[in-house]
Scaffold this active site. Sequence first.
Site, PDB file in Angstrom:
ATOM      1  N   ARG A  92       6.017   1.294   2.191  1.00  0.00           N
ATOM      2  CA  ARG A  92       7.337   1.632   1.645  1.00  0.00           C
ATOM      3  C   ARG A  92       7.867   2.834   2.409  1.00  0.00           C
ATOM      4  O   ARG A  92       7.185   3.844   2.561  1.00  0.00           O
ATOM      5  CB  ARG A  92       7.215   1.965   0.153  1.00  0.00           C
ATOM      6  N   ARG A 103      13.095  -2.772   1.022  1.00  0.00           N
ATOM      7  CA  ARG A 103      11.804  -2.215   0.615  1.00  0.00           C
ATOM      8  C   ARG A 103      10.711  -3.258   0.673  1.00  0.00           C
ATOM      9  O   ARG A 103      10.896  -4.367   0.204  1.00  0.00           O
ATOM     10  CB  ARG A 103      11.883  -1.716  -0.825  1.00  0.00           C
ATOM     11  N   ASP A 106       8.767  -1.622  -4.315  1.00  0.00           N
ATOM     12  CA  ASP A 106       9.369  -0.615  -5.184  1.00  0.00           C
ATOM     13  C   ASP A 106       8.689  -0.738  -6.539  1.00  0.00           C
ATOM     14  O   ASP A 106       8.712  -1.810  -7.153  1.00  0.00           O
ATOM     15  CB  ASP A 106      10.877  -0.870  -5.311  1.00  0.00           C
ATOM     16  N   ASP A 108       8.661   1.099 -10.237  1.00  0.00           N
ATOM     17  CA  ASP A 108       9.356   2.058 -11.096  1.00  0.00           C
ATOM     18  C   ASP A 108       8.773   2.027 -12.493  1.00  0.00           C
ATOM     19  O   ASP A 108       8.530   0.947 -13.048  1.00  0.00           O
ATOM     20  CB  ASP A 108      10.850   1.703 -11.217  1.00  0.00           C
TER      21      ASP A 108
END
Length: 176
Positions: A92, A103, A106, A108
């Site tokens: 990344r 990306r 990712d 989160d």
Amino acid sequence: MPLEPSGIFLGLGSNLGLGSKAPRDILLDALDLLLQNGDRVTTLSSFWSTKAWPPNLGKPDYLNAICRIEPADEDPLALLQRCQVIEARMNRVRSLNDRWANRTLDLDIVDYNGIVSVNCSVITLPHPRIAERDFVLLPLLEIAPDWRHPVSGMLGRILLKQLRESGNLNDCMRLD
């Protein structure tokens, strides 16, 4: 009335391959790496195909999912650090000038048991843009249909309805 803790949910996304690996392989590898770190994935949504944002820039579509986890510890910052290490392992690259850059991975933290930390410089919980992202709400509601936003207390399905009514959808499609 206080909300019951809802669980710990991670968003996963990828729109770039890595070597011979397609985005789906990268997301599955990320789940394996979470497990190797002691984080237990208890539920995984379907994979969702999502148009890249902002639209019409010729970027590849994203593959997104949400998982519920039982982390190795009870520290959201430690989980964030583990996620960032996994992102780095999957090459990344964080762009300083393109918030919506492509990306390989990712990860989160979408919601951490309803914790609200809006004034922390390291992590904002819940994720500040949940209510604006159908590619988060759709898979989240698939695995947690009664999920409520920790700040507003609104049911996720109401947030999704409002998003649909606003016309600000990201053209998500669930994949089988």
